[in-house]
Design a protein around this motif. Structure first.
Motif, PDB file in Angstrom:
ATOM      1  N   MET A   1       0.844  -1.178   0.000  1.00  0.00           N
ATOM      2  CA  MET A   1       0.000   0.000   0.000  1.00  0.00           C
ATOM      3  C   MET A   1       0.889   1.241   0.000  1.00  0.00           C
ATOM      4  O   MET A   1       1.803   1.368   0.798  1.00  0.00           O
ATOM      5  CB  MET A   1      -0.891  -0.006   1.248  1.00  0.00           C
ATOM      6  N   GLU A   2       0.609   2.167  -0.888  1.00  0.00           N
ATOM      7  CA  GLU A   2       1.391   3.393  -0.992  1.00  0.00           C
ATOM      8  C   GLU A   2       0.798   4.462  -0.081  1.00  0.00           C
ATOM      9  O   GLU A   2      -0.411   4.688  -0.068  1.00  0.00           O
ATOM     10  CB  GLU A   2       1.389   3.889  -2.439  1.00  0.00           C
ATOM     11  N   ILE A   3       1.656   5.101   0.699  1.00  0.00           N
ATOM     12  CA  ILE A   3       1.224   6.188   1.573  1.00  0.00           C
ATOM     13  C   ILE A   3       1.906   7.453   1.094  1.00  0.00           C
ATOM     14  O   ILE A   3       3.130   7.520   1.037  1.00  0.00           O
ATOM     15  CB  ILE A   3       1.588   5.909   3.045  1.00  0.00           C
ATOM     16  N   ASN A   4       1.125   8.446   0.728  1.00  0.00           N
ATOM     17  CA  ASN A   4       1.684   9.700   0.226  1.00  0.00           C
ATOM     18  C   ASN A   4       1.946  10.660   1.364  1.00  0.00           C
ATOM     19  O   ASN A   4       1.257  10.640   2.377  1.00  0.00           O
ATOM     20  CB  ASN A   4       0.721  10.351  -0.772  1.00  0.00           C
ATOM     21  N   SER A   5       2.928  11.530   1.173  1.00  0.00           N
ATOM     22  CA  SER A   5       3.176  12.563   2.164  1.00  0.00           C
ATOM     23  C   SER A   5       2.046  13.579   2.098  1.00  0.00           C
ATOM     24  O   SER A   5       1.346  13.703   1.102  1.00  0.00           O
ATOM     25  CB  SER A   5       4.534  13.222   1.947  1.00  0.00           C
ATOM     26  N   LYS A   6       1.866  14.312   3.167  1.00  0.00           N
ATOM     27  CA  LYS A   6       0.795  15.288   3.281  1.00  0.00           C
ATOM     28  C   LYS A   6       1.394  16.679   3.315  1.00  0.00           C
ATOM     29  O   LYS A   6       2.514  16.874   3.781  1.00  0.00           O
ATOM     30  CB  LYS A   6      -0.019  15.049   4.545  1.00  0.00           C
ATOM     31  N   GLU A   7       0.628  17.671   2.873  1.00  0.00           N
ATOM     32  CA  GLU A   7       1.068  19.069   2.905  1.00  0.00           C
ATOM     33  C   GLU A   7       0.036  19.930   3.605  1.00  0.00           C
ATOM     34  O   GLU A   7      -1.171  19.719   3.448  1.00  0.00           O
ATOM     35  CB  GLU A   7       1.264  19.606   1.486  1.00  0.00           C
ATOM     36  N   PHE A   8       0.529  20.882   4.374  1.00  0.00           N
ATOM     37  CA  PHE A   8      -0.303  21.840   5.092  1.00  0.00           C
ATOM     38  C   PHE A   8       0.336  23.203   4.897  1.00  0.00           C
ATOM     39  O   PHE A   8       1.546  23.351   5.022  1.00  0.00           O
ATOM     40  CB  PHE A   8      -0.349  21.507   6.590  1.00  0.00           C
ATOM     41  N   SER A   9      -0.469  24.236   4.602  1.00  0.00           N
ATOM     42  CA  SER A   9       0.094  25.557   4.302  1.00  0.00           C
ATOM     43  C   SER A   9      -0.584  26.665   5.085  1.00  0.00           C
ATOM     44  O   SER A   9      -1.760  26.564   5.440  1.00  0.00           O
ATOM     45  CB  SER A   9      -0.053  25.872   2.812  1.00  0.00           C
ATOM     46  N   ASN A  10       0.190  27.713   5.339  1.00  0.00           N
ATOM     47  CA  ASN A  10      -0.349  28.992   5.780  1.00  0.00           C
ATOM     48  C   ASN A  10       0.203  30.033   4.813  1.00  0.00           C
ATOM     49  O   ASN A  10       0.770  29.670   3.778  1.00  0.00           O
ATOM     50  CB  ASN A  10      -0.030  29.290   7.258  1.00  0.00           C
ATOM     51  N   LYS A  11       0.091  31.298   5.123  1.00  0.00           N
ATOM     52  CA  LYS A  11       0.553  32.314   4.180  1.00  0.00           C
ATOM     53  C   LYS A  11       2.070  32.349   4.037  1.00  0.00           C
ATOM     54  O   LYS A  11       2.592  32.811   3.029  1.00  0.00           O
ATOM     55  CB  LYS A  11       0.029  33.693   4.564  1.00  0.00           C
ATOM     56  N   ASP A  12       2.796  31.833   5.017  1.00  0.00           N
ATOM     57  CA  ASP A  12       4.256  31.923   5.025  1.00  0.00           C
ATOM     58  C   ASP A  12       4.974  30.660   4.566  1.00  0.00           C
ATOM     59  O   ASP A  12       5.969  30.732   3.852  1.00  0.00           O
ATOM     60  CB  ASP A  12       4.754  32.256   6.440  1.00  0.00           C
ATOM     61  N   GLY A  64      12.647  13.359  11.020  1.00  0.00           N
ATOM     62  CA  GLY A  64      12.720  14.122   9.781  1.00  0.00           C
ATOM     63  C   GLY A  64      11.457  13.985   8.943  1.00  0.00           C
ATOM     64  O   GLY A  64      11.436  14.389   7.780  1.00  0.00           O
ATOM     65  N   ALA A  65      10.400  13.439   9.517  1.00  0.00           N
ATOM     66  CA  ALA A  65       9.142  13.266   8.785  1.00  0.00           C
ATOM     67  C   ALA A  65       8.477  14.608   8.499  1.00  0.00           C
ATOM     68  O   ALA A  65       7.754  14.743   7.521  1.00  0.00           O
ATOM     69  CB  ALA A  65       8.189  12.369   9.574  1.00  0.00           C
ATOM     70  N   LEU A  66       8.722  15.593   9.360  1.00  0.00           N
ATOM     71  CA  LEU A  66       8.188  16.936   9.146  1.00  0.00           C
ATOM     72  C   LEU A  66       9.262  17.803   8.501  1.00  0.00           C
ATOM     73  O   LEU A  66      10.398  17.850   8.975  1.00  0.00           O
ATOM     74  CB  LEU A  66       7.759  17.563  10.468  1.00  0.00           C
ATOM     75  N   LYS A  67       8.896  18.476   7.431  1.00  0.00           N
ATOM     76  CA  LYS A  67       9.791  19.413   6.754  1.00  0.00           C
ATOM     77  C   LYS A  67       8.970  20.638   6.380  1.00  0.00           C
ATOM     78  O   LYS A  67       7.744  20.605   6.424  1.00  0.00           O
ATOM     79  CB  LYS A  67      10.394  18.787   5.510  1.00  0.00           C
ATOM     80  N   TYR A  68       9.648  21.709   6.013  1.00  0.00           N
ATOM     81  CA  TYR A  68       8.925  22.906   5.595  1.00  0.00           C
ATOM     82  C   TYR A  68       9.683  23.612   4.487  1.00  0.00           C
ATOM     83  O   TYR A  68      10.878  23.402   4.305  1.00  0.00           O
ATOM     84  CB  TYR A  68       8.707  23.868   6.773  1.00  0.00           C
ATOM     85  N   PHE A  69       8.965  24.413   3.743  1.00  0.00           N
ATOM     86  CA  PHE A  69       9.595  25.339   2.811  1.00  0.00           C
ATOM     87  C   PHE A  69       8.785  26.615   2.810  1.00  0.00           C
ATOM     88  O   PHE A  69       7.587  26.616   3.098  1.00  0.00           O
ATOM     89  CB  PHE A  69       9.760  24.745   1.401  1.00  0.00           C
TER      90      PHE A  69
END
Length: 78
Positions: A1-12, A64-69
């Motif tokens: 089963m493939e599990i995709n990474s998730k993304e969450f955003s704010n204005k920054d 390292g599961a959480l990253k940001y840009f």
């Protein structure tokens, strides 16, 4: 089963979460519970504190599961 990474955003920033490498230590929800939750969906709410605090917490993620840009700012043409 493939599990995709998730993304969450704010204005920054946009935060990415990769469940395949998460060790489920709970460090994020214990130390910044107003943003990271282990009992509420969606479990990441970037609007609940300052972006600087979120970045500081992400840097403490042991797996390292959480990253940001940083999001690109849109140019306003007058």
């Amino acid at each position: 089963m493939e599990i995709n990474s998730k993304e969450f955003s704010n204005k920054d920033i946009t935060v990415t979460y990769d469940p395949c490498i998460c060790t489920l230590s709970g460090k994020c929800s214990k130390e910044l519970s107003e943003v990271f939750s282990n009992s509420i969906i969606p479990w990441v709410n970037l609007e609940n504190t300052e972006t600087k605090r979120i970045i500081e917490q992400i840097k403490r993620c042991p797996s390292g599961a959480l990253k940001y840009f940083k999001n690109k700012e849109e140019l306003q043409v007058s």
